[in-house]
Scaffold this motif. Sequence first.
Motif, PDB file in Angstrom:
ATOM      1  N   ASP A 131       0.187  -4.554   7.665  1.00  0.00           N
ATOM      2  CA  ASP A 131      -0.126  -3.491   6.447  1.00  0.00           C
ATOM      3  C   ASP A 131      -1.094  -2.602   6.885  1.00  0.00           C
ATOM      4  O   ASP A 131      -2.476  -2.605   6.748  1.00  0.00           O
ATOM      5  CB  ASP A 131      -0.868  -4.396   5.004  1.00  0.00           C
ATOM      6  CG  ASP A 131      -0.798  -3.708   3.974  1.00  0.00           C
ATOM      7  OD1 ASP A 131      -0.606  -2.423   3.705  1.00  0.00           O
ATOM      8  OD2 ASP A 131      -1.420  -4.091   3.142  1.00  0.00           O
ATOM      9  N   GLN A 132      -0.640  -1.215   6.710  1.00  0.00           N
ATOM     10  CA  GLN A 132      -1.356  -0.015   7.222  1.00  0.00           C
ATOM     11  C   GLN A 132      -2.336   0.425   6.258  1.00  0.00           C
ATOM     12  O   GLN A 132      -3.367   0.939   6.485  1.00  0.00           O
ATOM     13  CB  GLN A 132      -0.361   1.306   7.580  1.00  0.00           C
ATOM     14  CG  GLN A 132       0.567   0.651   8.664  1.00  0.00           C
ATOM     15  CD  GLN A 132      -0.193   0.607   9.970  1.00  0.00           C
ATOM     16  OE1 GLN A 132      -0.607   1.540  10.354  1.00  0.00           O
ATOM     17  NE2 GLN A 132       0.108  -0.553  10.554  1.00  0.00           N
ATOM     18  N   GLN A 133      -2.046   0.108   4.816  1.00  0.00           N
ATOM     19  CA  GLN A 133      -3.071   0.282   3.739  1.00  0.00           C
ATOM     20  C   GLN A 133      -4.346  -0.346   4.092  1.00  0.00           C
ATOM     21  O   GLN A 133      -5.428   0.244   3.773  1.00  0.00           O
ATOM     22  CB  GLN A 133      -2.547  -0.096   2.520  1.00  0.00           C
ATOM     23  CG  GLN A 133      -3.320   0.103   1.147  1.00  0.00           C
ATOM     24  CD  GLN A 133      -3.593   1.625   1.056  1.00  0.00           C
ATOM     25  OE1 GLN A 133      -2.671   2.469   1.366  1.00  0.00           O
ATOM     26  NE2 GLN A 133      -4.823   2.194   0.627  1.00  0.00           N
ATOM     27  N   GLU A 134      -4.332  -1.393   5.030  1.00  0.00           N
ATOM     28  CA  GLU A 134      -5.714  -2.009   5.178  1.00  0.00           C
ATOM     29  C   GLU A 134      -6.563  -1.180   6.189  1.00  0.00           C
ATOM     30  O   GLU A 134      -7.675  -1.207   6.251  1.00  0.00           O
ATOM     31  CB  GLU A 134      -5.401  -3.371   5.964  1.00  0.00           C
ATOM     32  CG  GLU A 134      -5.187  -4.384   4.901  1.00  0.00           C
ATOM     33  CD  GLU A 134      -6.177  -4.733   3.965  1.00  0.00           C
ATOM     34  OE1 GLU A 134      -7.014  -5.345   4.325  1.00  0.00           O
ATOM     35  OE2 GLU A 134      -6.115  -4.588   2.656  1.00  0.00           O
ATOM     36  N   ALA A 209       1.577  -9.795   1.054  1.00  0.00           N
ATOM     37  CA  ALA A 209       0.974  -8.609   1.757  1.00  0.00           C
ATOM     38  C   ALA A 209       2.301  -7.691   1.881  1.00  0.00           C
ATOM     39  O   ALA A 209       2.911  -7.269   0.914  1.00  0.00           O
ATOM     40  CB  ALA A 209       0.358  -9.022   3.103  1.00  0.00           C
ATOM     41  N   ASN A 210       2.787  -7.448   3.237  1.00  0.00           N
ATOM     42  CA  ASN A 210       3.831  -6.472   3.387  1.00  0.00           C
ATOM     43  C   ASN A 210       5.153  -7.348   3.327  1.00  0.00           C
ATOM     44  O   ASN A 210       6.164  -6.561   3.743  1.00  0.00           O
ATOM     45  CB  ASN A 210       3.714  -5.625   4.567  1.00  0.00           C
ATOM     46  CG  ASN A 210       3.490  -6.327   5.885  1.00  0.00           C
ATOM     47  OD1 ASN A 210       2.888  -7.512   5.938  1.00  0.00           O
ATOM     48  ND2 ASN A 210       3.880  -5.894   6.743  1.00  0.00           N
ATOM     49  N   ARG A 262       8.482   2.825   0.049  1.00  0.00           N
ATOM     50  CA  ARG A 262       8.064   1.778   1.060  1.00  0.00           C
ATOM     51  C   ARG A 262       9.350   1.540   2.140  1.00  0.00           C
ATOM     52  O   ARG A 262      10.203   1.342   1.786  1.00  0.00           O
ATOM     53  CB  ARG A 262       8.024   0.327   0.539  1.00  0.00           C
ATOM     54  CG  ARG A 262       6.703   0.478  -0.086  1.00  0.00           C
ATOM     55  CD  ARG A 262       5.330   0.359   0.664  1.00  0.00           C
ATOM     56  NE  ARG A 262       4.268  -0.123  -0.005  1.00  0.00           N
ATOM     57  CZ  ARG A 262       3.295   1.007  -0.215  1.00  0.00           C
ATOM     58  NH1 ARG A 262       3.591   2.094  -0.002  1.00  0.00           N
ATOM     59  NH2 ARG A 262       2.088   0.991  -0.974  1.00  0.00           N
ATOM     60  N   SER A 275      10.451  -7.114   5.436  1.00  0.00           N
ATOM     61  CA  SER A 275       9.354  -6.816   5.865  1.00  0.00           C
ATOM     62  C   SER A 275       9.293  -5.116   5.614  1.00  0.00           C
ATOM     63  O   SER A 275      10.073  -4.524   5.868  1.00  0.00           O
ATOM     64  CB  SER A 275       9.052  -6.956   7.345  1.00  0.00           C
ATOM     65  OG  SER A 275       9.185  -8.563   7.399  1.00  0.00           O
ATOM     66  N   CYS A 276       8.121  -4.765   5.056  1.00  0.00           N
ATOM     67  CA  CYS A 276       7.775  -3.315   4.656  1.00  0.00           C
ATOM     68  C   CYS A 276       6.380  -2.975   5.426  1.00  0.00           C
ATOM     69  O   CYS A 276       6.022  -3.684   6.008  1.00  0.00           O
ATOM     70  CB  CYS A 276       7.441  -3.360   3.388  1.00  0.00           C
ATOM     71  SG  CYS A 276       8.742  -3.581   2.221  1.00  0.00           S
ATOM     72  N   ALA A 278       4.197  -1.691   4.381  1.00  0.00           N
ATOM     73  CA  ALA A 278       2.566  -1.627   3.641  1.00  0.00           C
ATOM     74  C   ALA A 278       2.784  -2.677   2.424  1.00  0.00           C
ATOM     75  O   ALA A 278       4.136  -3.078   2.310  1.00  0.00           O
ATOM     76  CB  ALA A 278       2.139  -0.296   2.880  1.00  0.00           C
ATOM     77  N   GLU A 279       1.844  -2.914   1.912  1.00  0.00           N
ATOM     78  CA  GLU A 279       1.947  -4.016   0.834  1.00  0.00           C
ATOM     79  C   GLU A 279       2.709  -3.758  -0.162  1.00  0.00           C
ATOM     80  O   GLU A 279       2.877  -2.561  -0.709  1.00  0.00           O
ATOM     81  CB  GLU A 279       0.712  -4.341   0.222  1.00  0.00           C
ATOM     82  CG  GLU A 279       0.433  -5.306  -0.893  1.00  0.00           C
ATOM     83  CD  GLU A 279      -1.091  -5.332  -1.621  1.00  0.00           C
ATOM     84  OE1 GLU A 279      -1.148  -6.375  -2.440  1.00  0.00           O
ATOM     85  OE2 GLU A 279      -1.577  -4.490  -1.503  1.00  0.00           O
TER      86      GLU A 279
END
Length: 381
Positions: A131-134, A209-210, A262, A275-276, A278-279
């Motif tokens: 998750d890149q938002q992290e 999560a993602n 997304r 699967s994405c 990001a979240e």
Amino acid sequence: MAVGSAHGLETRAGARALDDALVRDDPKLLIVFCSQSHDLHALLAEIRERAPGVPLIGCTTAGEIATSGPSEASVVVTALGGDGFAAQTAAATQASRDLRAAGARVARCLPIREDLPHKVLILLTDGLAGDQQEIVRGAYGVLGAAVPLVGGCAGDDLKMTRTHQLHDDQVLTDSVVAAGLASDAPFGIGVRHGWRRVGEPMLVTASAANRVYTLDDRPALDAYLKHLGLDPSISSNHRWLARLALTHPLGLGRPSGEDEVRLISGGDFVERSLSCMAEVPQGALVWIMEGDETSVLEATEAACGDSLAALEGKQPLGVIAFDCIARRGVLGDAGIRTEINRLAAVTVGAPVAGFYTYGEIARTRGLRGFHNQTLVVLSVG
């Protein structure tokens, strides 16, 4: 700012791209975008031989962008320098173990200079690490709201298996690399996507999560394909799903009224999940999104306009574009050439560099700053 490029797998492509970028003798930062088909260690060695000690970041791509237009299997080198400018770099390896900590670690490279009030942090990440938002949250936790974040996720020519990040003379994977920039002139950031909702919304009934497990209480992969009018029984190939998802992302509804896009990066054909990048929170409403050449090019011009407006009337020294590979899928070969021509025209002849990404970063306000299937434009004043 100056940009050099070398097309194809030509001999000493890195050295030739660097030579074109070194129009002055005081570079303070090099940014390298290149195809994974290159010998990355040899390419870096060529560049370091000609510019020893100059801080460097970069990554592999899903296609490269230069002033001359888009290309594949090429090398694009950007040199930034001169008076009134400072840069520091950092890298965080094994990022997938703790993405938020990785974002925080590299954010500390931002130069602290009272005489250089304008700042930005460029992030180049491994979009396949989670998750890149992290990462954005980690950088925001260090820098706060005053420093914008911009960047993109490395690519691997659409293999979706392993990407690489570059830092000085190191070839890394599962990493985040960053350059903190400080300048006496402003930076400008524009972000637009050009996608629109299609059909009825779906409720995310199970996710973590993602990863999305169910939509409307149906297996997420099956519900997604049904909304596209496809038979779920035909889905058995990861490459097929990846190409389908490029032009049919999910739109995540937000209270602001502006959807977050997304990118679907893969699926589990046994448990039928998606699967994405990001979240995708449980309880959210999502839509299938689509775009066409007109809507995507309109977004290009709007992103450029927003970016240049932040320069307070100054002409840009150059532009760096982080353009999602999905937008390239919509535009086609002729369309992406038109897009880069429009970028060059709007920036009044300033050099253009960039790459086609697996996700984009642009945080100018609020905490959220990770985007999918979007164009992010950084103008250097």
